[in-house]
Design an enzyme around this catalytic site. Structure first.
Site, PDB file in Angstrom:
ATOM      1  N   LYS A 172       0.861  -1.188   0.000  1.00 49.59           N
ATOM      2  CA  LYS A 172       0.000   0.000   0.000  1.00 49.59           C
ATOM      3  C   LYS A 172       0.893   1.232   0.000  1.00 49.59           C
ATOM      4  O   LYS A 172       1.195   1.816   1.032  1.00 49.59           O
ATOM      5  CB  LYS A 172      -0.939  -0.018   1.205  1.00 49.59           C
ATOM      6  CG  LYS A 172      -2.155   0.890   0.992  1.00 49.59           C
ATOM      7  CD  LYS A 172      -2.964   0.422  -0.187  1.00 49.59           C
ATOM      8  CE  LYS A 172      -4.075   1.397  -0.550  1.00 49.59           C
ATOM      9  NZ  LYS A 172      -4.706   1.050  -1.816  1.00 49.59           N
ATOM     10  N   SER A 218      -7.903   0.026  -5.942  1.00 48.13           N
ATOM     11  CA  SER A 218      -8.355   0.198  -4.560  1.00 48.13           C
ATOM     12  C   SER A 218      -9.858   0.498  -4.518  1.00 48.13           C
ATOM     13  O   SER A 218     -10.668  -0.364  -4.828  1.00 48.13           O
ATOM     14  CB  SER A 218      -7.539   1.305  -3.882  1.00 48.13           C
ATOM     15  OG  SER A 218      -7.407   1.041  -2.505  1.00 48.13           O
TER      16      SER A 218
END
Length: 579
Positions: free
Chosen positions: A188, A378
């Protein structure tokens, strides 16, 4: 008192200026609307001068060429494809003159346009491309042409792709801003610009694989179009052996080196007439109509931009507005299928989940297909994962199943640099945990982290359910990692590699309306004058802030952007340029 006077004088000035501007605009547009409709002549050539951004929905500002108000125009992807498709069967169109030096759009968008041009060639009509300079993306598009021309002093860029990531840690250190980071997933990477000065090994790995995948797709397509061995193209790209027009000619990347007048003479010869009419995209799109009288509709709901809570605006995906559009399409009996067109890096986790629920409800009543554009990462992937079928381009960037949160501590900036101090009282142990005037305690940090981990578990569970995969299998390709469309398909994150047209076709097939349907796009574009007034209002507000903030204005705007990153975020890094 002076502050109020300044605001008042600014408001009065802006009001009078805006009022005069609106009257001028009304007059100009009225005169433009009275002009004769464009008449297409025989032996015309469609001149595709792609010098504007190619976006999901077209922005048409009739005053742009006059240097007047309003946002810049763009070319709508599907309107452009419709024009190319119509030209293929239009007897008055002899061929296409493709003029593109820079392509203002993502890789998947580029592939959509390139595919449509490839289909056009099947009509037997020609495509000739000419430019004074070809960037890499522009040449990728031009490589589909029958003949490629380059100016004698021009250049052609073929040196591979590069990802440039901007880091802010050094700036934060100088200003005394402490980003307090929470994340789930080692890949991430959206938080890295705020806590590092360089790429982490994990991020460097995924970006390298991502760029290699995008580059391989591009070079493979060029190889097929130009008849050049893929290994030879890779060598050219790696070593940058093509720099001048002569190099490009020698390596068979182009067909001729000519000046524009010489190119136009070749164009005339291809059309078989002395002076064929060059018709622009802007004029040509108004010469035909794709109207169908059927009552069956496929609703295409576009999710382009940052995902935010509330209504959002034309540049963002507001959860309230998007959820309402899904709900209305579900309840509308004339809508037989829904296509979710995703071109988003993600955004607020809660907003994505609100929209996910409406998509879940809709697919219980009618087919819902996801069509991925340049990005569906995402929070963008969150919108696609409940759909019946997910379609991505080979060079779509998707995945990034992960979550992060940030809360900024401005205490050092406020106290040491400006001289502002804070103190607090509270009724509970955690009443002040959302403060930006001190660091979080360990207990407060634990609450934030656990909340994110719960949201991540929700993300994983819903992804597994939507994809029909085991949670363990989803976790192997999650952790915030991004994938090209090709690898996403290999890993089970998408169903098919294809384009927007494939998504429409599959939606029609699943709804049983393959021979009788029309497509409607949402959200519908606002009328030009409504957008103009909104732009003027925004300019007025900005002018007031700028007049009072002075040299601090750029920093205030930067802090506003940082503020939007607070709370749980499901997004891929926005601070990366691929070129």
């Amino acid at each position: 008192m002076n502050f109020l006077k300044n605001i008042l004088s600014t408001l009065i000035g802006l009001f009078l200026f805006s009022l005069i501007a609106v009257f001028l605009v009304v007059g100009i547009v009225s005169s433009l609307s009275e002009s004769e409709k464009y008449v297409l002549e025989d032996n015309s050539i469609l001149h595709l001068k792609l010098n504007k951004p190619v976006t999901e929905q077209e922005i048409d500002n009739p005053l742009e060429e006059l240097g007047a108000f309003g946002e810049s125009s763009s070319i709508g992807l599907n309107k452009l494809k419709e024009a190319i498709n119509n030209a293929s069967t239009d007897d008055q169109i002899k061929g296409i003159y493709l003029e593109v030096e820079y392509f203002f759009g993502g890789m998947a968008t580029l592939s959509e346009v390139r595919y449509e041009l490839e289909q056009f060639k099947k009509s037997g009509k020609f495509i000739y491309a000419y430019a004074e300079y070809y960037t890499e993306g522009a040449y990728y598009l031009a490589s589909i042409a029958d003949k490629i021309y380059l100016n004698p002093a021009g250049q052609l860029e073929l040196n591979g792709l590069n990802a440039n990531v901007t880091f802010y840690k050094g700036m934060f250190d100088k200003f005394g801003i402490e980003p307090q980071i929470f994340r789930v997933g080692e890949y991430k990477s959206a938080v890295e610009p705020y806590i590092r000065k360089d790429l982490s090994p994990e991020n460097e790995l995924q970006l390298t694989e991502l760029l290699n995948g995008l580059n391989n797709t591009m070079l493979s397509d060029i190889s097929a179009s130009r008849g050049i061995e893929l290994s030879v193209l890779k060598e050219m790209s790696t070593k940058m052996t093509v720099r001048e027009a002569a190099d490009a000619m020698e390596q068979k990347l182009i067909d001729e080196i000519v000046y524009e007048d010489e190119f136009l003479a070749n164009l005339n010869s291809a059309a078989g007439v002395d002076e064929p009419q060059l018709v622009s995209y802007k004029n040509y799109k108004n010469t035909f109509s794709n109207y169908k009288s059927t009552t069956n509709k496929i609703a295409v709901i576009v999710a382009e931009g940052d995902i935010v809570m509330g209504k959002g605006d034309e540049n963002t995906v507001g959860s309230d507005k998007f959820a309402k559009l899904i709900r209305e399409a579900r309840k509308d009996k004339s809508v037989k299928a829904i296509v979710i067109r995703v071109n988003s890096l993600g955004g607020v986790f809660l907003a994505s989940d609100v929209m996910w629920r409406e998509i879940e409800l809709a697919k219980k009543e009618k087919p819902v297909i996801a069509s991925m554009g340049d990005y569906a990462t995402s929070g963008g992937y969150y919108l696609a994962m409940p759909c019946d079928t997910i379609i991505a381009q080979p060079n779509t960037i998707t995945g990034s199943i992960g979550i992060f949160g940030m809360l900024f501590n401005f205490s050092e900036l406020l106290e040491d640099r400006i001289g502002i101090t804070h103190d607090e009282v509270a009724t509970g142990d955690y009443s002040g945990m959302l403060t930006v005037t001190r660091s979080l305690t360990d207990a407060e940090k634990s609450i934030f982290q656990k909340s994110l981990e719960k949201n991540y578990d929700t993300f994983i569970a819903k992804a597994a359910e939507g994809r029909g995969m085991a949670i363990d299998d989803i976790q192997k390709v999650a952790s915030g990692r991004v994938w090209t469309g090709v690898l996403a398909k290999d890993n089970g994150l998408v169903d098919l590699l294809g384009n927007y047209d494939d998504a429409i076709r599959i939606a029609a097939e699943k709804a049983g309306i393959t021979e009788d349907y029309k497509v409607r796009y949402y959200p519908e574009s606002k009328p030009f004058f409504e957008k103009l007034i909104e732009d003027l209002e925004g300019q007025a507000k900005a002018s007031i802030v700028k007049s009072e903030a002075g040299e601090l204005y750029p920093y205030i705007e930067s802090l506003k952007k940082i503020k939007h990153l607070e709370g749980a975020q499901a997004r891929f890094s926005l601070e990366m340029e691929i070129n």
